[in-house]
Design a protein around this motif. Structure first.
Motif, mmCIF file in Angstrom:
data_model
loop_
_atom_site.group_PDB
_atom_site.id
_atom_site.type_symbol
_atom_site.label_atom_id
_atom_site.label_comp_id
_atom_site.label_asym_id
_atom_site.label_seq_id
_atom_site.Cartn_x
_atom_site.Cartn_y
_atom_site.Cartn_z
ATOM 1 N N GLY A 1 29.460 42.297 -13.283
ATOM 2 C CA GLY A 1 28.459 42.281 -15.587
ATOM 3 C C GLY A 1 28.649 43.534 -15.348
ATOM 4 N N PHE A 2 28.297 44.948 -15.105
ATOM 5 C CA PHE A 2 27.956 45.931 -15.595
ATOM 6 C C PHE A 2 29.734 46.937 -15.588
ATOM 7 N N SER A 3 29.482 47.751 -16.596
ATOM 8 C CA SER A 3 31.343 48.256 -16.883
ATOM 9 C C SER A 3 30.731 49.654 -16.302
ATOM 10 N N PHE A 4 31.677 50.233 -16.370
ATOM 11 C CA PHE A 4 30.935 51.936 -15.747
ATOM 12 C C PHE A 4 32.330 52.488 -15.825
ATOM 13 N N VAL A 5 32.520 54.009 -16.203
ATOM 14 C CA VAL A 5 33.891 54.637 -16.410
ATOM 15 C C VAL A 5 33.241 55.700 -15.551
ATOM 16 N N PHE A 6 34.483 56.345 -14.961
ATOM 17 C CA PHE A 6 34.460 57.793 -14.142
ATOM 18 C C PHE A 6 34.850 59.125 -14.441
ATOM 19 N N PRO A 7 34.585 60.406 -14.280
ATOM 20 C CA PRO A 7 34.874 61.934 -14.823
ATOM 21 C C PRO A 7 36.047 61.630 -14.329
ATOM 22 N N GLU A 8 36.079 61.400 -12.927
ATOM 23 C CA GLU A 8 38.006 61.332 -12.725
ATOM 24 C C GLU A 8 38.126 60.791 -11.706
ATOM 25 N N PRO A 9 39.362 60.641 -10.563
ATOM 26 C CA PRO A 9 39.633 59.723 -9.541
ATOM 27 C C PRO A 9 38.557 59.878 -9.100
ATOM 28 N N VAL A 10 38.281 58.092 -8.647
ATOM 29 C CA VAL A 10 37.292 57.846 -7.804
ATOM 30 C C VAL A 10 37.785 56.419 -6.968
ATOM 31 N N VAL A 11 36.993 56.310 -5.381
ATOM 32 C CA VAL A 11 37.562 55.467 -4.591
ATOM 33 C C VAL A 11 36.241 54.744 -4.610
ATOM 34 N N PHE B 1 28.044 61.681 -6.027
ATOM 35 C CA PHE B 1 28.588 60.175 -5.498
ATOM 36 C C PHE B 1 27.525 59.233 -6.395
ATOM 37 N N MET B 2 27.673 57.873 -5.591
ATOM 38 C CA MET B 2 27.068 57.195 -6.876
ATOM 39 C C MET B 2 27.210 55.152 -6.376
ATOM 40 N N VAL B 3 25.863 54.880 -6.415
ATOM 41 C CA VAL B 3 25.631 54.016 -5.404
ATOM 42 C C VAL B 3 24.986 52.724 -6.323
ATOM 43 N N VAL B 4 25.608 51.712 -6.143
ATOM 44 C CA VAL B 4 24.795 51.094 -7.206
ATOM 45 C C VAL B 4 24.560 49.775 -7.101
ATOM 46 N N ARG B 5 23.135 49.396 -7.335
ATOM 47 C CA ARG B 5 23.400 48.124 -6.434
ATOM 48 C C ARG B 5 22.676 46.767 -7.626
ATOM 49 N N GLN C 1 19.467 61.708 -9.858
ATOM 50 C CA GLN C 1 18.938 60.495 -10.965
ATOM 51 C C GLN C 1 19.162 59.163 -10.407
ATOM 52 N N VAL C 2 18.060 58.811 -10.628
ATOM 53 C CA VAL C 2 17.554 57.375 -10.472
ATOM 54 C C VAL C 2 17.619 56.258 -11.849
ATOM 55 N N TRP C 3 17.853 55.599 -11.980
ATOM 56 C CA TRP C 3 19.004 54.414 -13.447
ATOM 57 C C TRP C 3 18.419 52.953 -13.043
ATOM 58 N N ILE C 4 17.201 52.292 -13.554
ATOM 59 C CA ILE C 4 16.541 51.817 -12.919
ATOM 60 C C ILE C 4 16.325 50.875 -13.904
ATOM 61 N N GLY C 5 17.088 48.997 -14.123
ATOM 62 C CA GLY C 5 17.507 48.653 -15.223
ATOM 63 C C GLY C 5 16.544 48.363 -15.599
ATOM 64 N N LEU C 6 15.534 47.758 -16.684
ATOM 65 C CA LEU C 6 14.175 47.081 -16.994
ATOM 66 C C LEU C 6 13.971 45.461 -17.290
ATOM 67 N N GLU C 7 15.663 45.302 -17.878
ATOM 68 C CA GLU C 7 15.593 43.939 -18.288
ATOM 69 C C GLU C 7 16.527 43.183 -17.669
ATOM 70 N N SER C 8 17.509 43.690 -17.188
ATOM 71 C CA SER C 8 18.858 42.742 -16.684
ATOM 72 C C SER C 8 18.609 42.303 -15.444
ATOM 73 N N ASN C 9 18.794 40.711 -15.543
ATOM 74 C CA ASN C 9 18.596 40.006 -14.474
ATOM 75 C C ASN C 9 19.961 39.432 -13.817
ATOM 76 N N PRO C 10 20.625 39.576 -12.758
ATOM 77 C CA PRO C 10 19.598 40.446 -11.933
ATOM 78 C C PRO C 10 19.546 42.363 -11.997
ATOM 79 N N GLY C 11 18.820 42.870 -11.440
ATOM 80 C CA GLY C 11 18.708 43.953 -11.408
ATOM 81 C C GLY C 11 19.157 45.100 -11.621
ATOM 82 N N LEU C 12 19.441 46.263 -12.244
ATOM 83 C CA LEU C 12 20.368 46.976 -11.745
ATOM 84 C C LEU C 12 20.020 48.146 -11.925
ATOM 85 N N TRP C 13 20.316 48.904 -10.143
ATOM 86 C CA TRP C 13 20.010 49.986 -9.558
ATOM 87 C C TRP C 13 20.946 51.135 -9.395
#
Length: 160
Positions: free
Chosen positions: A34-44, A66-70, A124-136
């Motif tokens: 349900g979250f939308s991401f864009v990347f600056p170059e081709p990624v796997v 690199f990026m890790v999203v949970r 950087q670590v981004w933590i969503g404060l109101e999203s459910n489920p929580g976004l990290w």
């Protein structure tokens, strides 16, 4: 020798079936949980299902970030006794903490530079404060890649 080759063949099948990987082109919207991401170059991107959902992003052509999203079952992992920040910001240089609002989502952002394996890195670590489920979201990139600094610090990776 046949036993060795058979073992390699079986091992190769078992590891390749575990990984779910997709190539994503630059500036293409990639929707995950349900979250939308864009990347600056081709990624796997590699998706995993653990106790929480996990997305790992690696550059497809050149090193640099690199990026890790949970997704997390709680909204605010801000226990003052928690050591998760220490595990992300190993010997962090000039750690900062601030909030940002993007669209209708509020984020708590932790940021620190570090030197690892003779590379200057920004974390950087981004933590969503109101999203459910929580976004990290944990992002790490080489500081000498000014294009990545501009991309991530101007929030262009989240297409809300």
């Amino acid at each position: 020798m046949k036993g060795f080759l058979w073992t390699l063949f079986v091992f190769g099948i078992s590891t390749s079936s575990i990984l779910s990987q997709t190539l994503v082109e630059p500036n293409q919207n990639f929707v995950w949980e349900g979250f939308s991401f864009v990347f600056p170059e081709p990624v796997v991107v590699k998706t995993e299902s653990l106790m929480s959902q996990k997305l790992t992003v690696y550059p497809a052509k050149r090193d640099g970030f690199f990026m890790v999203v949970r997704t997390l079952p709680w909204l605010e992992p801000f226990d003052p006794k928690s050591t998760w920040k220490d595990s992300v910001f190993t010997r962090g240089i000039e750690p900062k903490e601030f909030q940002k609002t993007l669209g209708n989502l509020n984020f708590q952002i932790f940021q620190a530079d570090q030197i690892r394996n003779q590379n200057a890195l920004r974390n950087q670590v981004w933590i969503g404060l109101e999203s459910n489920p929580g976004l990290w979201i944990w992002i790490q990139w080489k500081s000498d890649r000014k294009d990545l600094t501009e991309f991530f610090e101007s929030n262009r990776f989240l297409s809300l």
